[in-house]
Each structure stands twice: as C-alpha cells, then as structure tokens.
Write a protein that holds these residues in place. Structure first.
Motif, short mmCIF file in Angstrom:
data_model
loop_
_atom_site.label_atom_id
_atom_site.label_comp_id
_atom_site.label_asym_id
_atom_site.label_seq_id
_atom_site.Cartn_x
_atom_site.Cartn_y
_atom_site.Cartn_z
N ASP A 110 -23.38 -8.58 -39.41
CA ASP A 110 -24.14 -9.34 -38.42
C ASP A 110 -23.56 -10.76 -38.36
O ASP A 110 -22.56 -11.07 -39.03
CB ASP A 110 -25.64 -9.36 -38.79
CG ASP A 110 -25.87 -9.90 -40.18
OD1 ASP A 110 -24.91 -10.34 -40.85
OD2 ASP A 110 -27.04 -9.89 -40.62
N ASP A 115 -30.55 -15.12 -37.89
CA ASP A 115 -31.21 -14.46 -39.02
C ASP A 115 -32.72 -14.75 -39.07
O ASP A 115 -33.50 -13.91 -39.51
CB ASP A 115 -30.56 -14.88 -40.35
CG ASP A 115 -29.71 -13.77 -40.96
OD1 ASP A 115 -29.33 -12.85 -40.22
OD2 ASP A 115 -29.44 -13.82 -42.18
N ASP A 131 -26.94 -2.87 -36.04
CA ASP A 131 -27.42 -3.67 -37.18
C ASP A 131 -28.11 -2.68 -38.12
O ASP A 131 -29.31 -2.52 -38.11
CB ASP A 131 -28.39 -4.75 -36.68
CG ASP A 131 -28.95 -5.61 -37.80
OD1 ASP A 131 -28.57 -5.40 -38.98
OD2 ASP A 131 -29.80 -6.47 -37.52
N GLU A 135 -32.89 -6.30 -32.02
CA GLU A 135 -33.81 -7.39 -31.66
C GLU A 135 -33.55 -7.77 -30.20
O GLU A 135 -32.45 -8.16 -29.84
CB GLU A 135 -33.57 -8.59 -32.57
CG GLU A 135 -33.92 -8.33 -34.02
CD GLU A 135 -33.25 -9.32 -34.99
OE1 GLU A 135 -32.15 -9.82 -34.67
OE2 GLU A 135 -33.83 -9.57 -36.05
MG MG Z 1 -31.04 -9.63 -39.32
#
Ligand code: MG
Ligand code: MG
Ligand code: MG
Length: 305
Positions: free
Chosen positions: A12, A146, A201, A218
C-alpha cells in the motif's frame, strides 16, 4: 553491498513510501540502502508518487543472502518466501507483533500509531535530519492514506501532529483536500478485474492452523460496488480455493459513511459470526463504524481461530 528496505506483499502507500523515506534517512545516516517493493503499486500510490516527482522503487521478491530492513509489517505471511535466509537488521512498524524470528539483535521502532511514516518522521526528528520538501509531501500522503484522513480508530495525536508538520514542510495548504483527492483516485474501481480488486489491499494471516485472507477497498461512495457483488464473490471463491485459505473476507469501506460492508466466504462461517457477534445474510453484513482491518477485524478473528 546495499541493504534493501521494503514493505509487505501487495504494498500500500505506507509500505512504498515508508521504504523510500526510511531509505533516505538511513542513507543520510551513512548507510547504503535501497528501497524496493514486493509487488505492483496501487493507483493511489501511483498518484502520490507522480504528484511529488518520485519513481516507484524497484521490484524485488527474493532476498536470500541480503541484509534488509522491514517497514509496515512483521508477519511471515506478508514476507518474501526466502525471508529466513536474509538478515533482518531492523523493523519499523505499527502492527501487532508478528511471527518473524532473527538470529541476531536488531533495531526495532514499533509503536501503536496510525502509520509507519509517522514513526519514520519521529526517527528524522530523533536524528535531527532535515526532510526534503517532496519527501515530506509523500510522507504526509502516506499518513492521510493509512489513517483514512484521520478518521480511523488507529489514528493518534502523533499521526495528526506528524502529518501537519510534514504538510507544512511540503507547503501543502489544504492537506485534507489532498486526502480526499487521493481517496477519489482510490475509489476508481471500474478499470480493474474483480480479482485485482480483491487483491488490491489484501493480507494473509496464519491464525491457529487456518490461513485467513482479508482484503479491503476504501471508497468515498459504496454504490460503486452495487452491480459487482456477485463477481467479487466469484473472485473471492477462486482465491480461497487456489490459496487453500480457510476463509476470505473483503471489507468494502465507505469512508464518508464510516462503516464497511463485509463479504465473507468461509469453511467455518460460524466462527466469523461469533467473532463479530453478527448474523451473515447472503454471506455479507454492514458493520457501522468499522473502518480499520488492523484494529477492528484482525484481533477478533485471532481470538476465534
Ligand atoms: Mg490500510
Ligand atoms: Mg500497510
Ligand atoms: Mg501502515
């Protein structure tokens, strides 16, 4: 010989940018290090690197005989296959204690904050090394990514402080707007295959004798997934069988509503249900306020398996 610095498999933004930022710091301190990556970068990371003029670290998946620093992970399941033949000089991470072992003493910077780059920022401060403007820019973005623009329960005061200081160094005026821009890039799920989406992810965990894979996407609006759930389940089924996984979970996280639609394929769905005290319907359920895999999903699965 150069020491390699890299993050987890299916990297990521934190893993890629952490390799770059920690390598810069180590080189300033007189070590010879090279940032690398274990896999392809995602569209969000590509956007960040382009914006601040960085190229991606070189791809390297084998480290036998090499010296390495690990950033953003310390699990064998997220490591290169030959990690046991490498010398781990140090770990910079913000996850639970993993299962890796070393033969010699090592440097460890492990703290319960929202992002590895927050720890790297603290290391720069500790050694009193100046952070170049463009490097500060990508580090701020890693923290915004994050911590889901500070919304994640993993986000601490140290993360917001580090991010604000980095944004100032990078002369980013509205860092929350930049964060939204990143998440809009991240929300583009239409140009990828369903398997790529599940893996974008994705992390494997060894829990007891079970291998559990947990993916997360996300987005700013969950409706992008409206017509693709069946196909996502199809891709999950294939990955579950191919990887001999006991369970595969996919979190479709809506960062505006601040919750996640959880999709589950499992040999033992009752364990998943009791982990979260839920009843799955058509292998899925909406989990309000759940946006962190690290803090709100994995610990509860660990207890069950
Ligand atoms: Mg993450
Ligand atoms: Mg990570
Ligand atoms: Mg991280």
């Amino acid at each position: 010989m150069s020491t390699f610095i890299f993050g987890h498999t299916t990297p990521d933004s934190d893993s890629i940018i952490g390799a770059i930022s920690l390598s810069y710091l180590k080189n300033q301190l007189g070590e010879d290090t090279t940032p690398t990556r274990q896999g392809e970068i995602n569209p969000e990371t590509e956007f960040i690197l382009d914006k601040f003029g960085f190229s991606k670290p070189e791809l390297k998946t084998s480290y036998a005989g090499e010296s390495v620093y690990l950033i953003d992970f310390m699990e064998s399941s997220q490591s290169p296959k030959d990690i046991n033949e490498a010398t781990i000089l140090g770990i910079v991470d913000h996850h639970k204690l993993g299962d890796l072992k070393t033969d010699a003493p090592l440097e460890m910077w492990v703290r319960p904050v929202g992002c590895s780059n927050t720890i790297v920022k603290q290391m720069f401060d500790y050694y009193d090394i100046e952070i170049p403007k463009n490097l500060a820019g990508i580090m701020a973005c890693a923290i915004l990514s994050d911590t889901v623009i500070f919304k994640s329960p993993t986000c601490t005061k140290e993360d917001t402080k580090a991010c604000k200081e980095l944004a100032e160094l990078a002369e980013i005026e509205d860092y929350k707007a930049l964060g939204m821009e990143m998440f809009i890039v991240k929300s583009n799920v239409l140009n990828a295959t369903k398997e790529e989406l599940v893996l974008r992810d994705f992390k494997d965990f060894n829990m007891g004798n079970s291998k559990i894979g947990v993916g997360q996407l996300e987005v700013v609006d969950l409706s992008v997934f409206d017509n693709m759930k069946n196909e996502l389940f199809g891709a999950m089924k294939k990955l579950k069988e191919e990887g001999k996984r006991d369970s595969i979970l996919l979190l479709l996280t809506d960062i505006m509503q601040e919750g996640s639609q959880l999709l589950v394929l499992s040999d033992t769905p009752e364990k998943i249900e009791s982990a979260f005290n839920i009843t799955l319907k058509d292998n899925q359920i909406w989990l309000p306020r759940v946006i962190s895999r690290k803090k709100q999903i994995i610990p509860f699965l660990e207890k069950q398996f």
